[in-house]
Design an enzyme around this catalytic site. Structure first.
Site, PDB file in Angstrom:
ATOM      1  N   GLU A  47       0.674  -1.118  -0.054  1.00  0.00           N
ATOM      2  CA  GLU A  47      -0.115  -0.033  -0.159  1.00  0.00           C
ATOM      3  C   GLU A  47       0.846   1.323  -0.143  1.00  0.00           C
ATOM      4  O   GLU A  47       0.322   2.241   0.354  1.00  0.00           O
ATOM      5  CB  GLU A  47      -0.893   0.161   1.265  1.00  0.00           C
ATOM      6  CG  GLU A  47      -2.319   0.039   0.736  1.00  0.00           C
ATOM      7  CD  GLU A  47      -3.310  -0.100   1.812  1.00  0.00           C
ATOM      8  OE1 GLU A  47      -4.389   0.657   2.171  1.00  0.00           O
ATOM      9  OE2 GLU A  47      -3.156  -1.308   2.535  1.00  0.00           O
ATOM     10  N   THR A  52       0.170   2.556  -8.235  1.00  0.00           N
ATOM     11  CA  THR A  52      -0.220   3.834  -8.738  1.00  0.00           C
ATOM     12  C   THR A  52       0.866   4.703  -9.519  1.00  0.00           C
ATOM     13  O   THR A  52       0.562   5.272 -10.463  1.00  0.00           O
ATOM     14  CB  THR A  52      -0.567   4.770  -7.319  1.00  0.00           C
ATOM     15  OG1 THR A  52      -1.448   3.920  -6.501  1.00  0.00           O
ATOM     16  CG2 THR A  52      -1.504   6.058  -7.757  1.00  0.00           C
ATOM     17  N   ARG A 250      -7.895   1.034  -4.936  1.00  0.00           N
ATOM     18  CA  ARG A 250      -6.861   0.027  -4.366  1.00  0.00           C
ATOM     19  C   ARG A 250      -7.303  -1.371  -4.345  1.00  0.00           C
ATOM     20  O   ARG A 250      -8.492  -1.726  -4.367  1.00  0.00           O
ATOM     21  CB  ARG A 250      -7.153   0.321  -2.948  1.00  0.00           C
ATOM     22  CG  ARG A 250      -6.518  -0.756  -1.984  1.00  0.00           C
ATOM     23  CD  ARG A 250      -5.033  -0.590  -1.749  1.00  0.00           C
ATOM     24  NE  ARG A 250      -4.384  -1.778  -1.115  1.00  0.00           N
ATOM     25  CZ  ARG A 250      -3.266  -2.559  -1.442  1.00  0.00           C
ATOM     26  NH1 ARG A 250      -2.634  -1.848  -2.586  1.00  0.00           N
ATOM     27  NH2 ARG A 250      -2.728  -3.311  -0.814  1.00  0.00           N
ATOM     28  N   ASP A 272       6.275  -4.268 -11.347  1.00  0.00           N
ATOM     29  CA  ASP A 272       5.618  -3.990 -10.130  1.00  0.00           C
ATOM     30  C   ASP A 272       5.550  -5.262  -9.437  1.00  0.00           C
ATOM     31  O   ASP A 272       4.783  -6.051  -9.920  1.00  0.00           O
ATOM     32  CB  ASP A 272       4.425  -3.295 -10.721  1.00  0.00           C
ATOM     33  CG  ASP A 272       3.398  -2.927  -9.391  1.00  0.00           C
ATOM     34  OD1 ASP A 272       4.002  -2.472  -8.447  1.00  0.00           O
ATOM     35  OD2 ASP A 272       2.138  -2.935  -9.545  1.00  0.00           O
ATOM     36  N   GLN A 276       3.100  -6.631   0.097  1.00  0.00           N
ATOM     37  CA  GLN A 276       2.714  -7.229   1.476  1.00  0.00           C
ATOM     38  C   GLN A 276       3.841  -8.278   1.704  1.00  0.00           C
ATOM     39  O   GLN A 276       4.416  -8.844   0.530  1.00  0.00           O
ATOM     40  CB  GLN A 276       1.329  -7.893   1.224  1.00  0.00           C
ATOM     41  CG  GLN A 276       0.189  -6.619   0.951  1.00  0.00           C
ATOM     42  CD  GLN A 276      -0.664  -6.281   1.944  1.00  0.00           C
ATOM     43  OE1 GLN A 276      -0.608  -6.782   3.136  1.00  0.00           O
ATOM     44  NE2 GLN A 276      -1.265  -5.127   1.904  1.00  0.00           N
TER      45      GLN A 276
HETATM   46  N1  LIG Z   1      -3.617  10.580  -1.298  1.00  0.00           N
HETATM   47  C1  LIG Z   1      -2.812   9.495  -1.491  1.00  0.00           C
HETATM   48  N2  LIG Z   1      -3.393   8.269  -2.044  1.00  0.00           N
HETATM   49  C2  LIG Z   1      -2.198   7.517  -2.512  1.00  0.00           C
HETATM   50  C3  LIG Z   1      -0.881   8.030  -2.894  1.00  0.00           C
HETATM   51  N3  LIG Z   1      -0.182   7.151  -3.663  1.00  0.00           N
HETATM   52  C4  LIG Z   1      -1.202   5.984  -3.545  1.00  0.00           C
HETATM   53  N4  LIG Z   1      -2.096   6.318  -3.083  1.00  0.00           N
HETATM   54  C5  LIG Z   1      -3.439   5.216  -2.881  1.00  0.00           C
HETATM   55  O1  LIG Z   1      -2.889   4.355  -1.867  1.00  0.00           O
HETATM   56  C6  LIG Z   1      -3.535   3.142  -2.299  1.00  0.00           C
HETATM   57  C7  LIG Z   1      -2.427   2.271  -2.363  1.00  0.00           C
HETATM   58  O2  LIG Z   1      -1.662   2.193  -3.501  1.00  0.00           O
HETATM   59  P1  LIG Z   1      -1.055   1.010  -4.383  1.00  0.00           P
HETATM   60  O3  LIG Z   1      -0.620   1.707  -5.615  1.00  0.00           O
HETATM   61  O4  LIG Z   1      -2.080   0.078  -4.589  1.00  0.00           O
HETATM   62  O5  LIG Z   1       0.021   0.481  -3.490  1.00  0.00           O
HETATM   63  P2  LIG Z   1       0.773  -0.725  -3.688  1.00  0.00           P
HETATM   64  O6  LIG Z   1       2.201  -0.147  -3.223  1.00  0.00           O
HETATM   65  O7  LIG Z   1       0.949  -1.183  -5.085  1.00  0.00           O
HETATM   66  O8  LIG Z   1       0.227  -1.775  -2.790  1.00  0.00           O
HETATM   67  P3  LIG Z   1       0.476  -3.420  -3.017  1.00  0.00           P
HETATM   68  O9  LIG Z   1       0.191  -3.742  -4.188  1.00  0.00           O
HETATM   69  O10 LIG Z   1      -0.238  -4.187  -1.999  1.00  0.00           O
HETATM   70  O11 LIG Z   1       1.997  -3.694  -2.692  1.00  0.00           O
HETATM   71  C8  LIG Z   1      -4.451   3.299  -3.541  1.00  0.00           C
HETATM   72  O12 LIG Z   1      -5.637   3.511  -3.105  1.00  0.00           O
HETATM   73  C9  LIG Z   1      -3.751   4.706  -3.961  1.00  0.00           C
HETATM   74  O13 LIG Z   1      -4.753   5.540  -4.759  1.00  0.00           O
HETATM   75  C10 LIG Z   1      -0.654   9.280  -2.747  1.00  0.00           C
HETATM   76  O14 LIG Z   1       0.533   9.938  -2.973  1.00  0.00           O
HETATM   77  N5  LIG Z   1      -1.671  10.251  -1.998  1.00  0.00           N
HETATM   78 MG   LIG Z   2       0.508  -2.797  -6.062  1.00  0.00          MG
END
Ligand SMILES: Nc1nc2c(ncn2[C@@H]2O[C@H](COP(=O)(O)OP(=O)(O)OP(=O)(O)O)[C@@H](O)[C@H]2O)c(=O)[nH]1
Ligand SMILES: [Mg+2]
Length: 417
Positions: A47, A52, A250, A272, A276
Site C-alpha cells: 500500500e 499507482t 486500491r 511492479d 505485502q
Molecule cells: N492520497 C494519496 N493516495 C495515494 C498516494 N499513492 C497511492 N495512494 C493510494 O494508496 C492506495 C494503495 O496504493 P497502491 O498503488 O495500490 O499500493 P501498492 O504499493 O501497489 O500496494 P501493494 O500492491 O499491496 O504492494 C491506493 O488507493 C492509492 O490510490 C498518494 O500519494 N496520495
Molecule cells: Mg500494487
C-alpha cells in the site's frame, strides 16, 4: 548411386548450416533486444503506492488504460467505497464512538470531563483516564495539545457506553455491512439507492466524522474521503471510471507484472511487485540486470501500523525493508530513486500528529520540510555502499499526474544514465 548419396550428404550439411545461422541470428536478435531494454523495479511495502506509480507511467508515456482495464475497475471502485464505510462502521464500535457524537470545545471538554471523572465508574478505560487527568486539571491545557484529543476520546467512550444510540443510523450501518462482501456479488456488483442513501447519512454524521478524524487508529483506505466525495457519481448505472478514479482505486498486487514503455526513444521494462510481506518472496527472481530501483515509502504512515501484523509502524517497516533489499549484493551498484510518497496526506497530518510520538529522535519544529528531510536522511543513512550507488530522494504525490510528470522528467535521466 554415389552421386545420390553425395547430394544427400550435401543437403544435410546445408540444413545444419542453415539451422546454425538461424540460431546465431536469433541469439543476436535476443542480445540486441535485451541490450537496449532498461529494467526498472518498483519496490516498497504494501500500500505504499507502487502500482499507482506504474499507472501514472502508463498515463504519462501515452499507453493509458485499456477499455478492459476501465471496465474491470468499476466494481473494484464500488467495493472500495463500500469497504471504506464498513471500516468506519466497525471502528465506531472498536473506538467506542456513538453516532451523533459532537466534538466539544475545549471549555466544554474540560467541564464534561470533570463530570466524567467524578463518576469514574461510567467507563473503565483506566490508562486513558489517568493519562488525561493531569492535563485536564492543568490550566495550561490548550487547543493544540494531544491531551485534548485524549480527553475527547474519553468523553466519546463514556457517552458511547451510557447512551442509547440513534436507531436509524444503526439500521443504516446494518444495511451497509450486509451490502458488502458476498451480498455485493449477489447484487450484481451494483450499489442501490437504499445503500447509497445509508452511506450518505452515515458520512454526514458528526460521530462518523469524528471517527474519520481518528483514522490512524484503524485500517482505512487512504482514498476513503475521495470515494465519499464522488459517491453519487460512482453509484450511477452508467458510471464509467475516470483516470483519477483508477488512480485512487486500491487493488492489492499479488503477482509481479512487467510493463513495457518507450521513453524518449528507449525501451523500458518496468516490474511492479506486491509489497505485502507474503508477496516479497517472489521478488528475488527479478533481481538480475536491474538498471535502477524506484523505492516507494508511504511516509504519511509515520503514525500508522501495517496491515500484516497491526503493530509495526509503516515507516519503520519501510526503512527495514529498504535496508535489507536495497543493500542486496546484486544491487551494490544499482542507483535507487527513493519516493517518499503520499505527501498530500503528510502535509495535512503533521498539523496535528507529532512525529516524535513514533520517532522520538525527531526533535525539530514540525514543518513539512523538517519532517521530509528527517526521513530522507534516515533512508540515506542506510546505504551500505555510498561510494558505489546513489540514492536520489523525491517527495511524491502518486495520485497527482502533474506532480508525477514533473518528478519523472527529473528521474528519467537518472534511470537512463
Ligand atoms: N492520497 C494519496 N493516495 C495515494 C498516494 N499513492 C497511492 N495512494 C493510494 O494508496 C492506495 C494503495 O496504493 P497502491 O498503488 O495500490 O499500493 P501498492 O504499493 O501497489 O500496494 P501493494 O500492491 O499491496 O504492494 C491506493 O488507493 C492509492 O490510490 C498518494 O500519494 N496520495
Ligand atoms: Mg500494487
Amino acid at each position: 548411386m554415389g552421386c545420390a548419396a553425395s547430394s544427400e550428404v550435401d543437403q544435410t550439411a546445408i540444413t545444419a548450416t542453415s539451422k546454425a545461422i538461424d540460431k546465431d541470428l536469433q541469439l543476436e536478435r535476443r542480445r540486441q533486444e535485451t541490450e537496449h531494454v532498461t529494467k526498472l523495479l518498483i519496490l516498497g511495502s504494501g500500500e505504499s503506492g507502487k502500482s499507482t506509480i506504474l499507472k501514472q507511467m502508463k498515463i504519462i508515456h501515452g499507453v493509458g488504460f485499456s477499455s478492459q482495464e476501465v471496465a474491470l475497475s468499476r466494481s473494484a471502485i464500488l467495493l472500495n467505497m463500500l469497504t471504506s464505510m464498513i471500516s468506519l462502521i466497525h471502528a465506531m464500535d472498536t473506538l467506542e464512538i456513538p453516532y451523533g457524537f459532537q466534538v466539544p470545545t475545549l471549555e466544554e471538554a474540560k467541564e464534561a470531563y470533570a463530570r466524567v471523572v467524578a463518576q469514574n465508574d461510567a467507563y473503565h478505560s483506566k490508562t486513558a483516564v489517568e493519562s488525561s487527568e493531569d492535563h485536564v486539571n492543568d490550566p495550561k491545557l490548550d487547543d493544540t495539545l494531544p491531551a485534548k484529543q485524549d480527553v475527547i476520546a474519553c468523553l466519546a467512550s463514556s457517552e458511547y457506553r451510557s447512551m442509547t444510540q440513534k436507531s436509524d443510523l444503526l439500521e443504516s450501518a446494518k444495511l451497509i455491512t450486509s451490502a458488502g462482501g458476498v451480498e455485493f456479488g449477489f447484487r450484481g456488483g451494483e450499489i442501490g439507492e437504499d445503500v447509497l442513501g445509508a452511506i450518505t447519512e452515515l458520512w454526514e454524521d458528526s460521530g462518523v466524522q469524528y471517527c474519520y478524524s481518528r483514522r490512524n487508529e484503524f485500517r482505512l483506505l487512504d482514498s476513503c474521503a475521495y470515494w465519499m466525495k464522488h459517491r453519487a457519481r460512482i453509484c450511477m448505472e452508467a458510471y464509467v471510471p475516470t483516470q483519477e478514479d483508477i488512480l485512487n482505486m486500491r487493488i492489492m498486487t499479488i503477482n509481479v507484472t512487467e510493463t513495457k514503455f518507450v521513453v524518449r526513444g528507449s525501451k523500458w521494462a518496468v516490474y511492479d511487485v506486491g509489497g505485502q510481506r507474503t508477496e516479497r518472496k517472489k521478488w528475488a527472481q527479478h533481481f538480475d540486470d536491474v538498471h535502477a530501483i524506484i523505492y516507494v515509502c508511504p511516509v504519511s504512515g509515520y503514525d500508522q501500523v501495517i496491515n500484516e501484523d497491526a503493530k509495526t509502524n509503516q515507516v519503520l517497516e519501510s526503512l527495514n525493508l529498504f535496508e535489507t533489499t536495497c543493500n542486496h549484493p546484486l544491487f551494490k551498484e544499482t542507483d535507487v530513486i527513493l519516493f517518499l510518497n503520499k505527501i498530500d496526506i503528510l502535509k495535512e497530518k503533521i498539523k496535528t500528529r507529532p512525529v516524535s510520538d513514533s520517532f522520538p529522535d525527531f526533535a525539530e519544529t514540525q514543518t513539512f520540510e523538517s519532517v521530509s528531510n528527517y526521513f530522507i536522511h534516515k533512508f540515506q543513512s542506510l546505504n551500505k555502499y555510498p561510494n558505489e550507488k546513489t540514492i536520489y530522494p523525491h517527495l511524491t504525490w502518486a495520485t497527482n499526474t502533474d506532480q508525477i510528470r514533473f518528478v519523472f522528467a527529473a528521474v528519467s535521466a537518472i534511470i537512463m544514465k
